[in-house]
Motif scaffolding. Sequence first.
Motif, PDB file in Angstrom:
ATOM      1  N   VAL A 254     -59.148  57.957 -31.114  1.00 33.85           N
ATOM      2  CA  VAL A 254     -60.412  57.560 -31.764  1.00 33.85           C
ATOM      3  C   VAL A 254     -60.135  57.030 -33.160  1.00 33.85           C
ATOM      4  O   VAL A 254     -60.659  55.990 -33.571  1.00 33.85           O
ATOM      5  CB  VAL A 254     -61.389  58.755 -31.811  1.00 33.85           C
ATOM      6  N   ALA A 255     -59.289  57.739 -33.906  1.00 37.56           N
ATOM      7  CA  ALA A 255     -58.956  57.313 -35.267  1.00 37.56           C
ATOM      8  C   ALA A 255     -58.284  55.949 -35.261  1.00 37.56           C
ATOM      9  O   ALA A 255     -58.565  55.094 -36.120  1.00 37.56           O
ATOM     10  CB  ALA A 255     -58.048  58.346 -35.932  1.00 37.56           C
ATOM     11  N   ASN A 256     -57.402  55.718 -34.285  1.00 35.72           N
ATOM     12  CA  ASN A 256     -56.706  54.435 -34.198  1.00 35.72           C
ATOM     13  C   ASN A 256     -57.683  53.291 -33.894  1.00 35.72           C
ATOM     14  O   ASN A 256     -57.606  52.214 -34.505  1.00 35.72           O
ATOM     15  CB  ASN A 256     -55.627  54.497 -33.116  1.00 35.72           C
ATOM     16  N   VAL A 257     -58.611  53.527 -32.977  1.00 35.01           N
ATOM     17  CA  VAL A 257     -59.597  52.501 -32.634  1.00 35.01           C
ATOM     18  C   VAL A 257     -60.507  52.204 -33.814  1.00 35.01           C
ATOM     19  O   VAL A 257     -60.800  51.035 -34.115  1.00 35.01           O
ATOM     20  CB  VAL A 257     -60.435  52.941 -31.407  1.00 35.01           C
ATOM     21  N   VAL A 258     -60.952  53.241 -34.510  1.00 40.07           N
ATOM     22  CA  VAL A 258     -61.831  53.047 -35.674  1.00 40.07           C
ATOM     23  C   VAL A 258     -61.125  52.208 -36.728  1.00 40.07           C
ATOM     24  O   VAL A 258     -61.690  51.247 -37.274  1.00 40.07           O
ATOM     25  CB  VAL A 258     -62.261  54.406 -36.256  1.00 40.07           C
ATOM     26  N   GLN A 259     -59.859  52.545 -37.040  1.00 34.91           N
ATOM     27  CA  GLN A 259     -59.116  51.801 -38.053  1.00 34.91           C
ATOM     28  C   GLN A 259     -58.918  50.341 -37.653  1.00 34.91           C
ATOM     29  O   GLN A 259     -59.210  49.422 -38.422  1.00 34.91           O
ATOM     30  CB  GLN A 259     -57.767  52.456 -38.312  1.00 34.91           C
ATOM     31  N   LYS A 260     -58.442  50.115 -36.412  1.00 32.48           N
ATOM     32  CA  LYS A 260     -58.165  48.749 -35.965  1.00 32.48           C
ATOM     33  C   LYS A 260     -59.448  47.922 -35.864  1.00 32.48           C
ATOM     34  O   LYS A 260     -59.472  46.735 -36.236  1.00 32.48           O
ATOM     35  CB  LYS A 260     -57.450  48.771 -34.617  1.00 32.48           C
TER      36      LYS A 260
END
Length: 388
Positions: A254-260
């Motif tokens: 989730v954190a990776n998707v939010v950042q990207k």
Amino acid sequence: DESVDQEKVKEIVRPYVLSVIPKGWMCDENNFYVNPTGRFVIGGPDGDTGLTGRKIIVDTYGGAAPHGGGAFSGKDPTKVDRSAAYVARYLAKNIVAAGVSEKCLIQLSYAIGVSQPLSIYIDLFDGEDKKSKKIEEIISKNFNLSPRGIRELLKLNKPIYKKTAAFNQKYNLIEEKKKIFFGRSKSRALSKSKKFFYVNHKNDFLVNFEQIKLVKDKNFILEIGFGLGENLLFQATKYPENYFIGIDPFINGVANVVQKAKELNLNNISILDKPVQKVLDNFSDNLFSKVFVLFPDPWMKNKQKKRRLLNYLFLEKILKKMRTKSTLIFATDDQDYFNFVIKEVSLLRKKIDTFKYSLGNKHPIADTKYSNKANKLKKDIYFLNLDK
């Protein structure tokens, strides 16, 4: 006739029994029961009419195993209509989970007024009668299958029956609280940058169900278990005219998707950081034009296979959320899981004929951590497409 005592009834019945069974088959006197509960004068509707609740087949949601005519609802656990049905399922489930067989049917026979079952019958559907007999002996020696023994084994004396009136008995009682998500929600600690985006921007991407209802003229694409979000981000970038929803409780992903998504300025992605089983019902029927389920956990051990996401019941539910001319794409590098899903799909086809399925990779999909790992190990990747 109320004046006839129990012993006389027994002697009246005896010659009829002896006349129809082969010589030498008659049991000893201690096991010859005729109305063991005592006098039986009032019968039929006068004796049995009353509220019993839903019948047993309804209580088990159309169970495949043969059933008696009793019901669970409306009976307390001292009645074997309820408690013996529970313990038979409990024993059969554990025989299968232990890897003894792939299928198990257990029949328990009781007489009113006799605490222990008169007989225990096991069918493993494999033709091995000796193994079935051995399991019958093990159960007889190690389990107290009297009404009291069952209540103590399954803790049925707790007042926990109210919720089963709304849902079904077998999922709510034998295991008081069934866990629906078995994977990890977090692996390693988030980096500073990912933690910043997760804390400050996750809410910007959370699904707003009311807002979804207002979105017009867009195709809704769902990805279940998006992992680190490689395919979700790829699809959202490649097809900006569509609206993408990702469901995964894995915090790192989730954190990776939010950042990207923030860095790429993508405004056609929403996420739900919860298990799909908890949120799927919140979506409208006939909503999604495409569903991705890529490399879900195969749960390879026999006792874990019941955790697999793509089973008959889940597939039936997800198909209701898919619109006409939509597709579900499933990919895995585990051949056993793939065969399992094919079997579940084939069973579902017997009930629902509004979809067809095909094999092979027919849709553009991004390389993911798991596809790269499979390629590195030179493992085959199997694709299944369900077209509604």
